[in-house]
Scaffold this motif. Structure first.
Motif, PDB file in Angstrom:
ATOM      1  N   ILE A 278       0.874  -1.164   0.000  1.00  0.00           N
ATOM      2  CA  ILE A 278       0.000   0.000   0.000  1.00  0.00           C
ATOM      3  C   ILE A 278       0.913   1.217   0.000  1.00  0.00           C
ATOM      4  N   SER A 279       0.685   2.101  -0.946  1.00  0.00           N
ATOM      5  CA  SER A 279       1.589   3.234  -1.063  1.00  0.00           C
ATOM      6  C   SER A 279       0.819   4.529  -1.230  1.00  0.00           C
ATOM      7  N   ASP A 280       1.514   5.635  -0.998  1.00  0.00           N
ATOM      8  CA  ASP A 280       0.875   6.945  -1.134  1.00  0.00           C
ATOM      9  C   ASP A 280       0.652   7.312  -2.589  1.00  0.00           C
ATOM     10  N   ARG A 281       1.709   7.121  -3.399  1.00  0.00           N
ATOM     11  CA  ARG A 281       1.623   7.587  -4.788  1.00  0.00           C
ATOM     12  C   ARG A 281       1.715   6.412  -5.745  1.00  0.00           C
ATOM     13  N   VAL A 282       0.614   6.140  -6.393  1.00  0.00           N
ATOM     14  CA  VAL A 282       0.529   4.975  -7.263  1.00  0.00           C
ATOM     15  C   VAL A 282       0.364   5.419  -8.714  1.00  0.00           C
ATOM     16  N   ALA A 303      -4.292   4.379  -1.063  1.00  0.00           N
ATOM     17  CA  ALA A 303      -3.348   5.251  -1.761  1.00  0.00           C
ATOM     18  C   ALA A 303      -3.874   6.685  -1.751  1.00  0.00           C
ATOM     19  N   LYS A 304      -2.967   7.647  -1.507  1.00  0.00           N
ATOM     20  CA  LYS A 304      -3.395   9.049  -1.460  1.00  0.00           C
ATOM     21  C   LYS A 304      -3.620   9.582  -2.872  1.00  0.00           C
ATOM     22  N   GLU A 305      -2.711   9.204  -3.767  1.00  0.00           N
ATOM     23  CA  GLU A 305      -2.806   9.763  -5.109  1.00  0.00           C
ATOM     24  C   GLU A 305      -2.600   8.653  -6.128  1.00  0.00           C
ATOM     25  N   VAL A 306      -3.580   8.461  -6.981  1.00  0.00           N
ATOM     26  CA  VAL A 306      -3.470   7.428  -8.003  1.00  0.00           C
ATOM     27  C   VAL A 306      -3.550   8.099  -9.374  1.00  0.00           C
ATOM     28  N   THR A 307      -2.553   7.843 -10.204  1.00  0.00           N
ATOM     29  CA  THR A 307      -2.500   8.477 -11.522  1.00  0.00           C
ATOM     30  C   THR A 307      -2.470   7.420 -12.608  1.00  0.00           C
ATOM     31  N   ILE A 308      -3.348   7.567 -13.569  1.00  0.00           N
ATOM     32  CA  ILE A 308      -3.324   6.673 -14.725  1.00  0.00           C
ATOM     33  C   ILE A 308      -2.513   7.348 -15.824  1.00  0.00           C
ATOM     34  N   GLU A 383       7.503  11.552  -9.007  1.00  0.00           N
ATOM     35  CA  GLU A 383       7.791  10.717  -7.842  1.00  0.00           C
ATOM     36  C   GLU A 383       6.633   9.751  -7.639  1.00  0.00           C
ATOM     37  N   ILE A 384       7.009   8.528  -7.344  1.00  0.00           N
ATOM     38  CA  ILE A 384       6.011   7.460  -7.301  1.00  0.00           C
ATOM     39  C   ILE A 384       6.537   6.384  -6.372  1.00  0.00           C
ATOM     40  N   ASP A 385       5.666   5.677  -5.629  1.00  0.00           N
ATOM     41  CA  ASP A 385       6.225   4.551  -4.873  1.00  0.00           C
ATOM     42  C   ASP A 385       5.568   3.207  -5.159  1.00  0.00           C
ATOM     43  N   LEU A 386       4.695   3.192  -6.135  1.00  0.00           N
ATOM     44  CA  LEU A 386       4.150   1.900  -6.552  1.00  0.00           C
ATOM     45  C   LEU A 386       3.674   2.040  -7.995  1.00  0.00           C
ATOM     46  N   VAL A 387       3.990   1.045  -8.810  1.00  0.00           N
ATOM     47  CA  VAL A 387       3.580   1.090 -10.213  1.00  0.00           C
ATOM     48  C   VAL A 387       2.814  -0.182 -10.542  1.00  0.00           C
ATOM     49  N   ILE A 388       1.731  -0.024 -11.275  1.00  0.00           N
ATOM     50  CA  ILE A 388       0.987  -1.188 -11.763  1.00  0.00           C
ATOM     51  C   ILE A 388       0.931  -1.087 -13.281  1.00  0.00           C
ATOM     52  N   GLU A 389       1.521  -2.054 -13.944  1.00  0.00           N
ATOM     53  CA  GLU A 389       1.484  -2.045 -15.393  1.00  0.00           C
ATOM     54  C   GLU A 389       0.250  -2.816 -15.874  1.00  0.00           C
ATOM     55  N   ALA A 390      -0.607  -2.115 -16.586  1.00  0.00           N
ATOM     56  CA  ALA A 390      -1.836  -2.735 -17.114  1.00  0.00           C
ATOM     57  C   ALA A 390      -1.848  -2.510 -18.615  1.00  0.00           C
ATOM     58  N   ILE A 391      -0.856  -3.086 -19.283  1.00  0.00           N
ATOM     59  CA  ILE A 391      -0.703  -2.826 -20.720  1.00  0.00           C
ATOM     60  C   ILE A 391      -1.093  -4.031 -21.560  1.00  0.00           C
ATOM     61  N   GLY A 392      -1.795  -4.959 -20.959  1.00  0.00           N
ATOM     62  CA  GLY A 392      -2.341  -6.058 -21.749  1.00  0.00           C
ATOM     63  C   GLY A 392      -1.740  -7.410 -21.429  1.00  0.00           C
TER      64      GLY A 392
END
Lengths: 466, 280
Positions: A278-282, A303-308, A383-392
Motif C-alpha cells: 500500500i503506497s501513497d503515490r501509485v 493510496a493518497k494519489e493514483v495516476t493513470i 515521484e512514485i512509490d508503486l507502479v501497476i502495469e496494465a498494458i495487456g
C-alpha cells in the motif's frame, strides 16, 4: 417519447465507496425495472439481439419485466445465457446490445438499459430460493473443459443441458477465471460469481481445481479419457513494458496486483495471509478496463494519489466510459499522452521515480487509432512509490509446451475456427481469449456457446459413426 | 480435494518433513519440480520443492520462517492441506555429465536430494557439499551418504564436519584438481550467488534453483520474475532452475525482501495468538 433517458441506477456515493470494496452500482428496484422495461419499443425486428454475442431474446425478457412476470423473464434469459448476473454487470453494453437499440438512434434519447434489466432479473433469481434444476441424464459422452473462466463455464453449462458429462479443470482453487481474480469486488461481487458457478454445478458439471493441464496432468491423458475437449485458458500471461528498472520492488503487473486482492483477499491482510503493498503515490500504466480496476483498487487500499498514465489521449482510451467516470469521481488522476521510459529505484531497490516522455499523435495505425510518437526533449520525472502495469496480456506460456500438436497462430494463441472453435486436433475445441487475445467476458461466452454447439454436433456424429 | 498428511517428522529445530497424500503429483513429479500449497481458506499460496514421491504421496520439507510455514509445522498427521498444486516448473536436466558437484545449503539440501539421486542413476560421479549453520541443521546426511561418491559436510560454527562455508569447500575441491564438470546449487540466495561466481570464474555450468516470491506459480502474474542473461524470465514457468552464472543475483535478493515488513507483522500477530512456539 415520454422518457428520453434511462432510469438512473442507484450508486454508492464516491466518498463512501472509496473506503470499501462494496459494489458501487446498487441495481434497480422492481419499480425502476418495470418503468425502464416500458421504454422498450418491442421492435418487430429487434436489432438489439444482433448486438448480443450470445443472442439473448432481449425484447422477450423485457416484456416479461414490464408485465411483472419475472419468472418467465429469468427463464428467457437463462435459455441463452448461463451467467446473466455477471454479464449484466460487466458487459460493455454501449458497444453491444445497447449500441443497436433503436431508441439510442434518436437524438437526445438513450437506448434501453438492457444490461441493468438483465442484472435486475438475474439478481432476483439469485435471491430467490434455489429452484430445483431439471437435470438432463448424462449418457451421451464425456467432455473435458480446461479453464473455468467465462468461456469454459458457458461450454460446461450448455453441454450439461444437452446431456453430456462435463468435467471442468481449473488451475486456481476457485472457479471464475478473470471473474474471480481480475474484476474487483466493487464491480462484481464474488458471492455472485460463486452462485453462478453453483448454478452450473447444479446442472451436473463436475469441477476439479488446482489442475494446470499440460503441467499437472499431461494433455494426452485427457485426450485418451474424454470424447471431446474444450480449451478456454484465457490470455493469462502479463505483458511488461520492459523498460529499465522493470524488476524494481513495488512494480506489479495488473494481474499480480488484482490477483492478490481479488482472489487472495490481500485487502484483508493480515486476517488473510497474502500481503499487498500500500503506497501513497501509485501510477497505473495503460487506460483499459483493467487499468481502471487496478487504479480504483489502489485507491480503496488507501493510496493518497493514483495516476493513470496513458500514451494516447482520452479519445483513444479503451476503457468503458462508465468505468472512466467512476474513476474520475473517485479522484483518480490522468496523464494523457505520456509514456514511462524508465523506473528509478532507491538503495533498497524500491521504485521511487518514473521518467516519462510526452507523446503526440501521428497518423492512424493498423488499429485505426492515431499512433503515439514521443516528443523529443520532453522527458520529465514524477515521484512514485508503486507502479501497476496494465498494458495487456499475451498467450499463456503453458500452451507452447503443454499441448503437443496443437496449432498456434503467429501471436501464440490457438488457431481455431471462429465459428466452431475447432482446432487442428480431432475433438479438441478452443474459445475465448486464448483464441482471440484479450477481449470481453461476453465475447468469451459467445465463443463458448458456439463451441458447445459444435462439440454437441461433433459428438453426435462420432456416436453415430461408432 | 483436501490432501492429508500421512507422515510428519521433525528433522531439525523448526524443520519438518511431511508426506502428503497426492497420487497425481506422485505419478508425474520429476526432480527439480515444485508444488504450491495453501493450507486453509485464509492462507496464502506458498511454493515448496518436491523432495521425493512414493506411490501415493509426496515428500516436502518445510522450514519455519514465517506465519504460513509456522502454521504448517503445527499441523499433524491426519490433518489436511486445503490446496496442493503440482508438479510445477521445469524438471532438472538430468544427463550423464561426468563429475557432478551438488551443493546444498540449509533447508536447500532437501530439494537437492531428488536431483542428486537422478544424477546418480544417470551414472554420474557425484560430490556433494552440504552446509548448514549448525550440526543439527545439517539434514538428510544419511540419504546423501547412500547416494553420492564423495560427501563433504560443513557447518558455519564447526559443530559438524569442517567449519566454514560451502564455497570454501568448493574452492578446495577445485584446487585439489577434481574440478566438477557441472554444478547444482540449492540454498540461500546468497550462497547460490557465491557458488555461481566461482562457477563463472571456472567456466562451469552451474544450475541454481531460484526461489523468488510466487503467487499463482503458473505464469500468469510475473511476481516471480528474475533477470537472466539480461532477459526477464518467470521462475515458475521458465525455471525454477537457471544457469546461475547469468542470474542477476542482487536484484533477486532485494526482490525477495519486498514483503519483509508485512511478513514480520503477520508472524508477530500469529505468535501472539499461538503462544510459545520455541518447541517447534
Amino acid at each position: 417519447m415520454s422518457r428520453p433517458k434511462k432510469v438512473p441506477m442507484p450508486e454508492l456515493p464516491p466518498h463512501e465507496r472509496i473506503v470499501s470494496f462494496k459494489e458501487v452500482a446498487l441495481g434497480y428496484t422492481e419499480e425502476q425495472a418495470v418503468v425502464e422495461a416500458q421504454r422498450c419499443l418491442q421492435c418487430k425486428v429487434p436489432l438489439c439481439i444482433q448486438g448480443c454475442p450470445v443472442g439473448i431474446d432481449i425484447p422477450g425478457f423485457i416484456r416479461a419485466i414490464s408485465e411483472r412476470d419475472f419468472d418467465s423473464g429469468i427463464k428467457i434469459l437463462k435459455d441463452s445465457n448461463s451467467l446473466p448476473a455477471i454479464t449484466g454487470r460487466v458487459c460493455p453494453q454501449e458497444k453491444q446490445c445497447e449500441a443497436k437499440c433503436v431508441l439510442g438512434k434518436i437524438k437526445g434519447t438513450e437506448p434501453v438499459a438492457i444490461g441493468r434489466m438483465e442484472r435486475f432479473l438475474a439478481d432476483m433469481d439469485l435471491k430467490a430460493c434455489p429452484k430445483s434444476v431439471q437435470r438432463v441424464r448424462k449418457n451421451k459422452g464425456n467432455v473435458a473443459v480446461i479453464g473455468a473462466g467465462p468461456a469454459g463455464l458457458t461450454v460446461a453449462g450448455d453441454l450439461a443441458k444437452l446431456g453430456y458429462e462435463v468435467t471442468v479443470f481449473e488451475a486456481f482453487h476457485k472457479a471464475g477465471g478473470v471473474l474471480v481474480y481480475g474484476i474487483p469486488e466493487f464491480r462484481l461481487p464474488k458471492d455472485i460469481v460463486q452462485k453462478e458457478v453453483e448454478y452450473v454445478q447444479s446442472l451436473g458439471v463436475k469441477f476439479v481445481y488446482n489442475q494446470i493441464i499440460g503441467r499437472t496432468i499431461p494433455f494426452e491423458e485427457l485426450r485418451n479419457e474424454y470424447d471431446a475437449i474444450f480449451i478456454g485458458i484465457g490470455a493469462g500471461a502479463p505483458r511488461f513494458m520492459g523498460i529499465p528498472g522493470s524488476n524494481l520492488n513495488n512494480i506489479y503487473s495488473a494481474s499480480e496486483f488484482l490477483t492478490r486482492v481479488n482472489l487472495m483477499r490481500a485487502n484483508r491482510f493480515p486476517e488473510y495471509d497474502t500481503p499487498v503493498k500500500i503506497s501513497d503515490r501509485v501510477a497505473v500504466i495503460g487506460a483499459g478496463n483493467v487499468s481502471m480496476d487496478a487504479a480504483r483498487t489502489a485507491k480503496r487500499l488507501g493510496a493518497k494519489e493514483v495516476t493513470i498514465i496513458y500514451r494516447r489521449s482520452e479519445a483513444e482510451m479503451p476503457a468503458r466510459l462508465e468505468e472512466y467516470h467512476h474513476a474520475l469521481e473517485e479522484e483518480i488522476k490522468f496523464f494523457w499522452l505520456t509514456q514511462p521510459v524508465e523506473y528509478i529505484g532507491d538503495i533498497n531497490n524500491n521504485v521511487r521515480k518514473m521518467r516519462c516522455v510526452r507523446m503526440e499523435l501521428g497518423s492512424p495505425d493498423e488499429s485505426g487509432r492515431r499512433r503515439p510518437i514521443p516528443i523529443e526533449g520532453s522527458e520529465f520525472e514524477i515521484e512514485i512509490d508503486l507502479v501497476i502495469e496494465a498494458i495487456g496480456q499475451k498467450a499463456n506460456a503453458v500452451l507452447k509446451t503443454g499441448f503437443p500438436g496443437l496449432k498456434l497462430n503467429r501471436w501464440g494463441y490457438i488457431d481455431a475456427d471462429p465459428e466452431t472453435g475447432q482446432t487442428n486436433l480431432e475433438g479438441v475445441f478452443a474459445g475465448g481469449d486464448i483464441v482471440t487475445g484479450a477481449a470481453t467476458v461476453i465475447e468469451a461466452m459467445g465463443a463458448g456457446k458456439k463451441a458447445a454447439k459444435a462439440i454437441g454436433e461433433y459428438l453426435l456424429k462420432a456416436s453415430k459413426a461408432g | 480435494m483436501a490432501h492429508r498428511i500421512l507422515r510428519k517428522r521433525k528433522l531439525a529445530p523448526g524443520v519438518y518433513e511431511f508426506w502428503i497424500e497426492h497420487e497425481q503429483i506422485s505419478k508425474y513429479a520429476k526432480p527439480g519440480q515444485f508444488l504450491i500449497i495453501r493450507s486453509n481458506e485464509k492462507g496464502e499460496r506458498i511454493p515448496l520443492t518436491i523432495v521425493e514421491a512414493s506411490k501415493n504421496a509426496v515428500r516436502v520439507i518445510v522450514k519455519c520462517i514465517g506465519k504460513s510455514t509456522y502454521m504448517m509445522a503445527m499441523m499433524n498427521e491426519g490433518d489436511e492441506f486445503l490446496d496442493v498444486v503440482g508438479p510445477l516448473g521445469n524438471p532438472s536436466e538430468i544427463d550423464y555429465y561426468g563429475h557432478v558437484t551438488v551443493i546444498g545449503g540449509g533447508v536447500g539440501i532437501a530439494p537437492l536430494l531428488p536431483i542428486t539421486r537422478a544424477l546418480k542413476k544417470a551414472k554420474n560421479r557425484i560430490t556433494a557439499i552440504l552446509g548448514a549453520a549448525t550440526a543439527e541443521q545439517l539434514i538428510l546426511k544419511d540419504e546423501f551418504e547412500e547416494t553420492v561418491d564423495n560427501l563433504i559436510l560443513t557447518t558455519d560454527d564447526g559443530t559438524f564436519g569442517k567449519k566454514g562455508l560451502v564455497t570454501e569447500r568448493l574452492e578446495e575441491l577445485i584446487a585439489s584438481g577434481d574440478k566438477p564438470d557441472i554444478i547444482w546449487a540449492i540454498g540461500p540466495t546468497v550462497m547460490m550467488k557465491f557458488v555461481s561466481l566461482i562457477a563463472a570464474r571456472e567456466n562451469i555450468l552451474c544450475w541454481a534453483s531460484l526461489n523468488p516470491i510466487m503467487v499463482d506459480g503458473t505464469g500468469m502474474c510475473g511476481a516471480c520474475r528474475v533477470e537472466v542473461d539480461g532477459h526477464m524470465k518467470f521462475a515458475c514457468v521458465d525455471g525454477p532452475e537457471f544457469d546461475g552464472r547469468k542470474v542477476n543475483w542482487n536484484e533477486l535478493i532485494k526482490r525477495q525482501h519486498q514483503y519483509m515488513e508485512e511478513e514480520r507483522k503477520a508472524l508477530e500477530a500469529f505468535k501472539k495468538k499461538a503462544g510459545d512456539l520455541s518447541w517447534l
